[in-house]
Enzyme design. Structure first.
Site, PDB file in Angstrom:
ATOM      1  N   ARG A  58      19.318   6.242  57.045  1.00 45.70           N
ATOM      2  CA  ARG A  58      17.648   5.825  57.957  1.00 45.70           C
ATOM      3  C   ARG A  58      16.806   5.943  57.847  1.00 45.70           C
ATOM      4  NH1 ARG A  58      19.240   3.260  63.255  1.00 45.70           N
ATOM      5  NH2 ARG A  58      16.916   1.858  62.905  1.00 45.70           N
ATOM      6  N   GLN A  91       9.279  -0.898  69.564  1.00 45.04           N
ATOM      7  CA  GLN A  91      11.266   0.045  69.710  1.00 45.04           C
ATOM      8  C   GLN A  91      11.629   0.288  68.485  1.00 45.04           C
ATOM      9  OE1 GLN A  91      12.948  -4.054  72.466  1.00 45.04           O
ATOM     10  NE2 GLN A  91      11.712  -4.826  71.081  1.00 45.04           N
ATOM     11  N   ASN A  92      11.031   0.350  67.479  1.00 49.27           N
ATOM     12  CA  ASN A  92      10.871   0.675  66.260  1.00 49.27           C
ATOM     13  C   ASN A  92      11.140   2.470  66.486  1.00 49.27           C
ATOM     14  OD1 ASN A  92      11.517  -1.630  66.167  1.00 49.27           O
ATOM     15  ND2 ASN A  92       9.737  -2.082  64.946  1.00 49.27           N
ATOM     16  N   HIS A 109      12.446   3.844  72.482  1.00 50.23           N
ATOM     17  CA  HIS A 109      13.579   3.841  71.800  1.00 50.23           C
ATOM     18  C   HIS A 109      13.995   5.116  70.720  1.00 50.23           C
ATOM     19  CE1 HIS A 109      15.277  -0.470  72.298  1.00 50.23           C
ATOM     20  NE2 HIS A 109      14.672   0.138  73.610  1.00 50.23           N
ATOM     21  N   CYS A 120      19.145  22.162  74.890  1.00 51.34           N
ATOM     22  CA  CYS A 120      18.540  22.693  75.025  1.00 51.34           C
ATOM     23  C   CYS A 120      17.047  21.558  76.259  1.00 51.34           C
ATOM     24  CB  CYS A 120      17.389  23.494  74.699  1.00 51.34           C
ATOM     25  SG  CYS A 120      16.877  23.321  72.993  1.00 51.34           S
ATOM     26  N   CYS A 136      18.713  23.988  65.921  1.00 44.83           N
ATOM     27  CA  CYS A 136      17.347  24.137  67.077  1.00 44.83           C
ATOM     28  C   CYS A 136      16.241  24.956  66.892  1.00 44.83           C
ATOM     29  CB  CYS A 136      18.483  24.024  68.193  1.00 44.83           C
ATOM     30  SG  CYS A 136      17.034  23.064  69.557  1.00 44.83           S
ATOM     31  N   CYS A 139      15.755  26.527  70.903  1.00 41.12           N
ATOM     32  CA  CYS A 139      16.415  27.608  71.654  1.00 41.12           C
ATOM     33  C   CYS A 139      17.606  28.209  70.185  1.00 41.12           C
ATOM     34  CB  CYS A 139      17.422  26.613  72.093  1.00 41.12           C
ATOM     35  SG  CYS A 139      19.451  25.988  72.144  1.00 41.12           S
ATOM     36  N   SER A 178      14.144  -9.392  69.329  1.00 41.05           N
ATOM     37  CA  SER A 178      14.662 -11.232  69.424  1.00 41.05           C
ATOM     38  C   SER A 178      14.950 -10.906  71.315  1.00 41.05           C
ATOM     39  CB  SER A 178      16.341 -10.333  69.707  1.00 41.05           C
ATOM     40  OG  SER A 178      17.151  -9.738  69.813  1.00 41.05           O
ATOM     41  N   ALA A 220       6.021 -11.834  59.819  1.00 42.43           N
ATOM     42  CA  ALA A 220       5.111 -11.288  60.607  1.00 42.43           C
ATOM     43  C   ALA A 220       3.886 -10.511  59.073  1.00 42.43           C
ATOM     44  CB  ALA A 220       5.874  -9.479  61.245  1.00 42.43           C
TER      45      ALA A 220
HETATM   46  C1  BJW Z   1      11.162 -11.462  62.313  1.00 43.09           C
HETATM   47  C2  BJW Z   1      11.487 -10.549  60.900  1.00 43.09           C
HETATM   48  C3  BJW Z   1       9.814 -10.984  60.134  1.00 43.09           C
HETATM   49  C4  BJW Z   1      12.932 -10.629  61.461  1.00 43.09           C
HETATM   50  N1  BJW Z   1       8.889 -11.414  61.087  1.00 43.09           N
HETATM   51  N2  BJW Z   1      10.292 -11.196  62.577  1.00 43.09           N
HETATM   52  C5  BJW Z   1      19.520  -5.624  81.951  1.00 43.09           C
HETATM   53  C6  BJW Z   1      18.164  -4.907  82.528  1.00 43.09           C
HETATM   54  C7  BJW Z   1      18.259  -3.509  82.630  1.00 43.09           C
HETATM   55  C8  BJW Z   1      18.850  -2.811  81.162  1.00 43.09           C
HETATM   56  C9  BJW Z   1      20.034  -4.100  81.139  1.00 43.09           C
HETATM   57  C10 BJW Z   1      20.604  -5.170  81.295  1.00 43.09           C
HETATM   58  N3  BJW Z   1      21.621  -6.019  80.770  1.00 43.09           N
HETATM   59  C11 BJW Z   1      21.747  -4.403  80.002  1.00 43.09           C
HETATM   60  C12 BJW Z   1      20.696  -3.784  80.301  1.00 43.09           C
HETATM   61  C13 BJW Z   1      21.491  -2.284  79.338  1.00 43.09           C
HETATM   62  C14 BJW Z   1      21.174  -1.719  78.228  1.00 43.09           C
HETATM   63  C15 BJW Z   1      21.388  -3.343  77.511  1.00 43.09           C
HETATM   64  O1  BJW Z   1      20.196  -3.733  77.104  1.00 43.09           O
HETATM   65  N4  BJW Z   1      21.697  -3.932  77.304  1.00 43.09           N
HETATM   66  C16 BJW Z   1      21.847  -5.535  76.195  1.00 43.09           C
HETATM   67  C17 BJW Z   1      23.057  -5.360  75.049  1.00 43.09           C
HETATM   68  C18 BJW Z   1      21.872  -5.663  77.341  1.00 43.09           C
HETATM   69  N5  BJW Z   1      19.856  -1.297  77.624  1.00 43.09           N
HETATM   70  C19 BJW Z   1      20.253   0.036  78.112  1.00 43.09           C
HETATM   71  O2  BJW Z   1      20.388   0.936  78.000  1.00 43.09           O
HETATM   72  C20 BJW Z   1      18.292   0.914  77.164  1.00 43.09           C
HETATM   73  N6  BJW Z   1      18.857   2.139  78.846  1.00 43.09           N
HETATM   74  C21 BJW Z   1      18.224   1.276  79.939  1.00 43.09           C
HETATM   75  O3  BJW Z   1      17.995  -0.153  80.347  1.00 43.09           O
HETATM   76  O4  BJW Z   1      18.320   2.492  80.951  1.00 43.09           O
HETATM   77  C22 BJW Z   1      17.501   1.857  82.226  1.00 43.09           C
HETATM   78  C23 BJW Z   1      16.144   2.297  82.648  1.00 43.09           C
HETATM   79  C24 BJW Z   1      15.550   1.608  81.677  1.00 43.09           C
HETATM   80  C25 BJW Z   1      14.147   1.779  82.156  1.00 43.09           C
HETATM   81  C26 BJW Z   1      13.734   2.422  83.090  1.00 43.09           C
HETATM   82  C27 BJW Z   1      15.088   3.612  83.849  1.00 43.09           C
HETATM   83  C28 BJW Z   1      16.334   3.349  83.652  1.00 43.09           C
HETATM   84  C29 BJW Z   1      18.472   1.505  76.192  1.00 43.09           C
HETATM   85  C30 BJW Z   1      18.349   0.471  75.126  1.00 43.09           C
HETATM   86  C31 BJW Z   1      18.480   1.775  73.956  1.00 43.09           C
HETATM   87  C32 BJW Z   1      18.217   0.401  72.826  1.00 43.09           C
HETATM   88  N7  BJW Z   1      18.606   1.166  71.391  1.00 43.09           N
HETATM   89  C33 BJW Z   1      18.219   0.828  70.183  1.00 43.09           C
HETATM   90  C34 BJW Z   1      18.760   1.623  69.087  1.00 43.09           C
HETATM   91  C35 BJW Z   1      17.581   2.388  69.067  1.00 43.09           C
HETATM   92  C36 BJW Z   1      17.643   3.423  67.462  1.00 43.09           C
HETATM   93  C37 BJW Z   1      18.042   2.724  65.974  1.00 43.09           C
HETATM   94  O5  BJW Z   1      17.361   2.094  65.733  1.00 43.09           O
HETATM   95  O6  BJW Z   1      18.969   2.914  65.889  1.00 43.09           O
HETATM   96  O7  BJW Z   1      17.519  -0.112  69.582  1.00 43.09           O
HETATM   97  S1  BJW Z   1      19.863  -0.962  70.029  1.00 43.09           S
HETATM   98  C38 BJW Z   1      18.588  -1.770  68.991  1.00 43.09           C
HETATM   99  O8  BJW Z   1      18.350  -3.010  69.410  1.00 43.09           O
HETATM  100  C39 BJW Z   1      17.269  -0.674  68.937  1.00 43.09           C
HETATM  101  C40 BJW Z   1      16.273  -1.762  69.244  1.00 43.09           C
HETATM  102  O9  BJW Z   1      14.890  -0.792  69.921  1.00 43.09           O
HETATM  103  C41 BJW Z   1      16.602  -3.088  69.812  1.00 43.09           C
HETATM  104  C42 BJW Z   1      16.177  -4.496  69.905  1.00 43.09           C
HETATM  105  O10 BJW Z   1      16.503  -4.588  68.839  1.00 43.09           O
HETATM  106  P1  BJW Z   1      14.718  -5.493  68.655  1.00 43.09           P
HETATM  107  O11 BJW Z   1      13.625  -5.009  68.381  1.00 43.09           O
HETATM  108  O12 BJW Z   1      14.324  -6.484  69.154  1.00 43.09           O
HETATM  109  O13 BJW Z   1      15.548  -6.383  66.736  1.00 43.09           O
HETATM  110  P2  BJW Z   1      16.454  -7.340  66.539  1.00 43.09           P
HETATM  111  O14 BJW Z   1      17.443  -7.689  65.374  1.00 43.09           O
HETATM  112  O15 BJW Z   1      17.084  -8.006  67.669  1.00 43.09           O
HETATM  113  O16 BJW Z   1      15.350  -9.159  66.593  1.00 43.09           O
HETATM  114  C43 BJW Z   1      14.897  -8.737  65.349  1.00 43.09           C
HETATM  115  C44 BJW Z   1      13.450 -10.151  65.651  1.00 43.09           C
HETATM  116  O17 BJW Z   1      12.795 -10.142  64.282  1.00 43.09           O
HETATM  117  C45 BJW Z   1      14.827 -11.494  65.469  1.00 43.09           C
HETATM  118  O18 BJW Z   1      13.804 -12.056  66.723  1.00 43.09           O
HETATM  119  C46 BJW Z   1      14.512 -11.819  64.460  1.00 43.09           C
HETATM  120  O19 BJW Z   1      14.206 -13.393  64.164  1.00 43.09           O
HETATM  121  C47 BJW Z   1      12.529 -11.467  63.846  1.00 43.09           C
HETATM  122  N8  BJW Z   1      12.428 -11.365  62.222  1.00 43.09           N
HETATM  123  N9  BJW Z   1      12.510 -10.944  60.510  1.00 43.09           N
HETATM  124  C48 BJW Z   1       9.130 -11.955  62.188  1.00 43.09           C
HETATM  125  N10 BJW Z   1       9.857 -10.851  58.445  1.00 43.09           N
END
Ligand code: BJW
Length: 232
Positions: A58, A91-92, A109, A120, A136, A139, A178, A220
């Protein structure tokens, strides 16, 4: 004209037309690979080579990706805000907002072009592959680097800055996400509770569609410039 404090949240959908995959759409990344293997610290410990390979690919793909008119419109909007409170929360892990000229960007993210040392805690710009032998830059240890991205179960970056901006904003705009992943999925509700007007710009209604005052659906590259043009 006074500019209302604004927070814009973007997700993978804004980068889709630049050729970078989304996660949960048909053909999205998580339909091909289990997220438990690629986006959790446990998955990394189980198979670091698989995870590094996924992120190396990626990171390499990002080198040939370019921003489109939607990214450009957000950079123009920031310039038009002319110093009034403006925060682009993404989030990207790509850098297409910066390539388009956005400056006030919070990568909650993490970033593909950054490496994090598990020994470290140092984080630094890293545009090449991360190899098992990579050292690294902070370190000097070998084999301790991982992608500087936030996986499930880890705490997103810049949360204090984001929370303050959401509490103060009068306009909250969600683009190309989403609404499936927290805490980002909860931002619209927080913004509503502090009285902000909420706008969704997405290809289709998100999981949070009910929480927005206004919505515009389409690609978009078309709807972001169209919407931005109405408030500039
Ligand atoms: C278009 C289009 C076009 C298409 N034009 N539109 C409740 C409360 C809090 C936390 C949780 C909870 N329940 C569960 C949790 C924990 C968990 C969570 O959310 N789990 C779910 C499965 C429920 N969350 C976490 O663990 C997070 N940490 C956390 O909560 O820590 C606690 C804490 C928080 C705050 C303070 C203190 C402590 C961490 C989440 C990490 C997510 N990581 C990823 C990978 C990142 C690295 C990588 O890129 O590989 O992040 S997963 C992935 O999903 C990535 C994205 O940023 C993220 C969101 O996805 P996104 O961007 O929405 O993409 P899609 O594919 O889902 O949607 C695309 C949209 O675009 C669609 O709607 C399409 O229709 C649209 N689209 N083409 C316009 N052309």
């Amino acid at each position: 004209m006074a500019r209302p404090p604004i927070v814009i949240l973007t997700g993978a959908g804004i980068s889709a037309e630049s050729g970078l995959g989304t996660f949960r759409d048909k053909d999205g990344i998580w339909t091909k690979y289990p997220l438990e293997d690629l986006a959790t610290p446990e998955g990394f410990v189980r198979n670091p080579d698989f995870v590094q390979g996924f992120y190396n690919a990626r990171r390499a793909q990002l080198k040939s990706a370019s921003p489109h008119a939607g990214h450009a419109a957000l950079a123009e909007l920031e310039a038009a805000w002319d110093g009034a409170p403006f925060l682009l929360v993404t989030q990207n892990v790509d850098n297409l907002h910066e390539q388009a000229g956005s400056r006030q960007v919070a990568h909650m993210h993490g970033e593909l072009a950054s490496a994090l040392c598990r020994a470290c805690g140092g984080a630094f710009k890293w545009e090449a592959d991360i190899e098992a032998s990579s050292a690294c830059l902070a370190c000097g240890q070998l084999g301790t680097l991982r992608p500087d991205v936030v996986w499930f179960g880890e705490i997103p970056y810049h949360m204090d800055q984001i929370m303050v901006a959401i509490e103060q904003c009068e306009l909250f705009v969600s683009i190309g996400t989403s609404g499936a992943v927290y805490p980002a999925a909860g931002f619209v509700q927080m913004a509503r509770e502090t009285g902000a007007r909420t706008v969704e710009l997405n290809l289709e209604p998100s999981d949070n569609a009910h929480a927005f005052d206004e919505a515009l659906y389409g690609p978009a590259s078309e709807i972001v410039p169209a919407w931005a043009g109405t408030i500039m």
